[in-house]
Design a protein around this motif. Structure first.
Motif, short mmCIF file in Angstrom:
data_model
loop_
_atom_site.label_atom_id
_atom_site.label_comp_id
_atom_site.label_asym_id
_atom_site.label_seq_id
_atom_site.Cartn_x
_atom_site.Cartn_y
_atom_site.Cartn_z
N ARG A 20 0.84 -1.20 0.00
CA ARG A 20 0.00 0.00 0.00
C ARG A 20 0.88 1.26 0.00
O ARG A 20 0.64 2.20 -0.77
CB ARG A 20 -0.90 -0.02 1.25
N ALA A 21 1.91 1.27 0.82
CA ALA A 21 2.81 2.42 0.91
C ALA A 21 3.59 2.60 -0.40
O ALA A 21 3.77 3.73 -0.87
CB ALA A 21 3.78 2.24 2.07
N ALA A 22 4.02 1.49 -0.99
CA ALA A 22 4.80 1.56 -2.23
C ALA A 22 3.99 2.20 -3.35
O ALA A 22 4.49 3.00 -4.13
CB ALA A 22 5.26 0.16 -2.64
N LYS A 23 2.69 1.84 -3.39
CA LYS A 23 1.81 2.42 -4.43
C LYS A 23 1.58 3.90 -4.14
O LYS A 23 1.68 4.74 -5.03
CB LYS A 23 0.47 1.69 -4.42
N LYS A 24 1.29 4.20 -2.88
CA LYS A 24 0.96 5.58 -2.52
C LYS A 24 2.10 6.54 -2.85
O LYS A 24 1.88 7.65 -3.31
CB LYS A 24 0.63 5.64 -1.02
N TYR A 25 3.35 6.10 -2.62
CA TYR A 25 4.48 7.00 -2.81
C TYR A 25 5.26 6.71 -4.10
O TYR A 25 6.35 7.25 -4.31
CB TYR A 25 5.42 6.94 -1.60
N SER A 26 4.70 5.86 -4.96
CA SER A 26 5.35 5.51 -6.24
C SER A 26 6.84 5.24 -6.09
O SER A 26 7.66 5.85 -6.79
CB SER A 26 5.15 6.64 -7.25
N VAL A 27 7.19 4.33 -5.22
CA VAL A 27 8.62 4.08 -4.98
C VAL A 27 9.19 3.19 -6.09
O VAL A 27 8.45 2.57 -6.85
CB VAL A 27 8.87 3.44 -3.59
N ARG A 28 10.53 3.14 -6.19
CA ARG A 28 11.20 2.33 -7.22
C ARG A 28 11.75 1.03 -6.66
O ARG A 28 11.95 0.07 -7.40
CB ARG A 28 12.37 3.13 -7.82
N ASN A 29 12.08 1.04 -5.37
CA ASN A 29 12.67 -0.15 -4.73
C ASN A 29 12.00 -0.39 -3.39
O ASN A 29 11.68 0.56 -2.68
CB ASN A 29 14.14 0.07 -4.39
N ILE A 30 11.85 -1.69 -3.04
CA ILE A 30 11.36 -2.03 -1.71
C ILE A 30 12.41 -2.91 -1.04
O ILE A 30 12.89 -3.88 -1.64
CB ILE A 30 10.02 -2.80 -1.76
N PHE A 31 12.75 -2.57 0.21
CA PHE A 31 13.71 -3.36 0.97
C PHE A 31 13.16 -3.73 2.33
O PHE A 31 12.20 -3.11 2.82
CB PHE A 31 15.01 -2.57 1.17
N LEU A 32 13.80 -4.72 2.92
CA LEU A 32 13.45 -5.13 4.29
C LEU A 32 14.69 -4.94 5.15
O LEU A 32 15.80 -5.14 4.68
CB LEU A 32 13.13 -6.62 4.33
N GLY A 33 14.50 -4.59 6.42
CA GLY A 33 15.66 -4.48 7.31
C GLY A 33 15.33 -4.91 8.71
O GLY A 33 14.16 -4.89 9.12
N GLY A 34 16.34 -5.33 9.48
CA GLY A 34 16.13 -5.74 10.87
C GLY A 34 16.01 -7.24 11.01
O GLY A 34 15.86 -7.96 10.02
N GLY A 35 16.09 -7.71 12.25
CA GLY A 35 16.16 -9.14 12.55
C GLY A 35 15.07 -9.98 11.90
O GLY A 35 15.35 -11.07 11.40
N VAL A 36 13.83 -9.48 11.88
CA VAL A 36 12.72 -10.28 11.33
C VAL A 36 12.85 -10.42 9.80
O VAL A 36 12.23 -11.30 9.21
CB VAL A 36 11.36 -9.66 11.74
N SER A 37 13.67 -9.59 9.18
CA SER A 37 13.84 -9.70 7.72
C SER A 37 14.60 -10.97 7.35
O SER A 37 14.73 -11.31 6.17
CB SER A 37 14.52 -8.47 7.13
N ALA A 38 15.10 -11.70 8.34
CA ALA A 38 15.71 -13.02 8.08
C ALA A 38 14.62 -14.03 7.75
O ALA A 38 14.91 -15.09 7.18
CB ALA A 38 16.49 -13.49 9.30
N ASN A 39 13.38 -13.74 8.11
CA ASN A 39 12.28 -14.69 7.97
C ASN A 39 11.96 -14.97 6.49
O ASN A 39 11.53 -14.08 5.75
CB ASN A 39 11.05 -14.13 8.70
N LYS A 40 12.16 -16.24 6.08
CA LYS A 40 12.03 -16.59 4.66
C LYS A 40 10.57 -16.51 4.20
O LYS A 40 10.30 -16.16 3.05
CB LYS A 40 12.60 -17.98 4.40
N ALA A 41 9.65 -16.83 5.11
CA ALA A 41 8.23 -16.77 4.74
C ALA A 41 7.83 -15.31 4.46
O ALA A 41 7.07 -15.03 3.53
CB ALA A 41 7.37 -17.37 5.85
N LEU A 42 8.36 -14.39 5.26
CA LEU A 42 8.08 -12.96 5.04
C LEU A 42 8.69 -12.51 3.72
O LEU A 42 8.04 -11.82 2.92
CB LEU A 42 8.64 -12.13 6.21
N ARG A 43 9.92 -12.90 3.45
CA ARG A 43 10.59 -12.53 2.19
C ARG A 43 9.77 -13.00 0.98
O ARG A 43 9.53 -12.25 0.05
CB ARG A 43 11.99 -13.14 2.12
N LYS A 44 9.34 -14.27 1.06
CA LYS A 44 8.61 -14.85 -0.07
C LYS A 44 7.25 -14.17 -0.23
O LYS A 44 6.85 -13.81 -1.34
CB LYS A 44 8.45 -16.36 0.14
#
Ligand code: KG4
Ligand code: ZN
Length: 348
Positions: A265-289
């Motif tokens: 929702r945020a990516a659409k609202k602000y027309s971003v070019r890249n999306i990244f994840l950061g922090g300990g929970v970004s290790a979570n493969k289910a979240l990445r997928k």
């Protein structure tokens, strides 16, 4: 330019020495001493114990870092250090070590926000030997920070310029993973344990709440989810492995659905070019997928990437990279008389 970086905001004592040349980051040394074993028996990080352990580990970690890098102490150009946010007794050990080194070596300090470190871990791309290439970024960039202390959607229109466009109104998502794991008797830290168990469970077994999903809001709330796990498991047999796996999978599915939906929702609202994840929970493969899949479906031309797994949890390499970009933006360059630790430091 050679940067020595120090990180002690939570339960890892870490230091790194990195040589930067344009877009190349050559890692001369990268040392992390984790205290997880010590905090495990308390079911979470005890700030006073963390500070004592940092005090004990700081100099050995620095010695090991210099030993690996094989350079004279004064060969560094800057000292980058995490000044916040984090546990104040823990932060103070790293900040004070950085001040002492700055005083002794006559080198300037760079104040780094811990969350900038988690964001800039995403700038690492292919590795050649011990050198990483730093990505050429196309802005705007959106980063979802998911750690033990924070859950934030951060918009960047250029390097080192941050706008928090959404955040949790109560618990951080990592905290929710840790608390759910504690309720299920899985120990600390809970995130990796929940992820492992969730693979054997049915994510649709229990319909946990997905708070604040409707409406345009980009904020999060995770305390209700934690309470729902508590109520669900009351009086249940936690020795029943199938049941515990179903709870873990259903909990994880609820958390991930909210995180991915708001990020898209945020990516659409602000027309971003890249999306990244950061922090300990970004290790979570289910979240990445889940994030990759949802973005692919809804914004097919979007670039989505994640930090190398090893740099998702706390480390000092990410602090060196953030320090390098801070120097580029001429932000946060300071000296041993002025540097402070601030447990509530905000991205800006
Ligand atoms: O970034 P981090 O190392 O420390 C903070 O800055 O808070 O994040 C630690 C958090 C903990 O809550 C831990 O349970 C969570 O990251 N975590 C995970 C996973 N690995 C670590 N959560 C979910 N899945 C994982 N694989
Ligand atoms: Zn962190």
């Amino acid at each position: 330019m050679i940067i020595l970086s120090i990180e002690t905001s939570c339960d890892e004592t870490a230091a790194a020495i990195v040589r930067f040349r344009g877009r190349k980051a050559e890692v001369l040394a990268d040392v992390v001493s984790s205290q997880i074993k010590m905090h495990e028996k308390y079911g979470g990080v005890v700030p006073q114990l963390a500070a004592r352990a940092h005090l004990q580990n700081m100099v050995p970690v620095l010695e090991k870092t210099y030993g690996k890098a094989g350079i004279p102490k004064a060969k560094i150009d800057y000292i980058a250090v995490t000044a916040g946010p984090g546990l104040i007794p823990a932060l103070m050990i790293g900040v004070n070590a950085a001040k002492a080194l700055s005083y002794a070596l006559g080198k300037p300090l760079v104040e780094v926000n811990h969350l900038e470190g988690h964001i800039y871990a995403n700038w690492l791309s292919e590795k050649e030997g011990n050198a990483y290439k730093l990505k050429e970024m196309e802005f705007p960039v959106l980063c979802l920070i998911v750690s033990g202390g924070h859950t934030q959607l951060v918009l960047m229109r250029k390097d080192m310029e941050f706008k928090i466009i959404g955040e949790t109104v109560d618990d951080a998502v990592g905290e929710a993973f840790d608390k759910a794991a504690k309720i299920l008797g899985l120990g600390y830290p809970g995130g990796p344990a929940i992820e492992r168990l969730a693979r054997q469970g049915n994510p649709a077994a229990i319909n946990f709440p997905r708070p604040m999903l409707s409406g345009p809001d980009l904020n999060f709330s995770f305390s209700g989810l934690k309470t729902a796990v508590l109520y669900e498991t009351r009086g249940k047999d936690l020795a029943d492995g199938k049941y515990v796996a179903d709870v873990a999978a259903s909990f994880q599915a609820a958390a991930i659905e909210v995180l991915t939906l708001k990020t898209v929702r945020a990516a659409k609202k602000y027309s971003v070019r890249n999306i990244f994840l950061g922090g300990g929970v970004s290790a979570n493969k289910a979240l990445r997928k889940a994030l990759r899949d949802k973005v692919k479906k809804e914004i097919p031309d979007m670039y989505v990437d994640f930090p190398p797994l090893r740099f998702t949890t706390d480390n000092a390499l990410m602090i060196a990279i953030a320090g390098y970009y801070r120097l580029g933006a001429k932000r946060g360059i300071t000296d041993y008389k002025h540097l402070k630790a601030d447990m509530n430091l905000r991205l800006k």
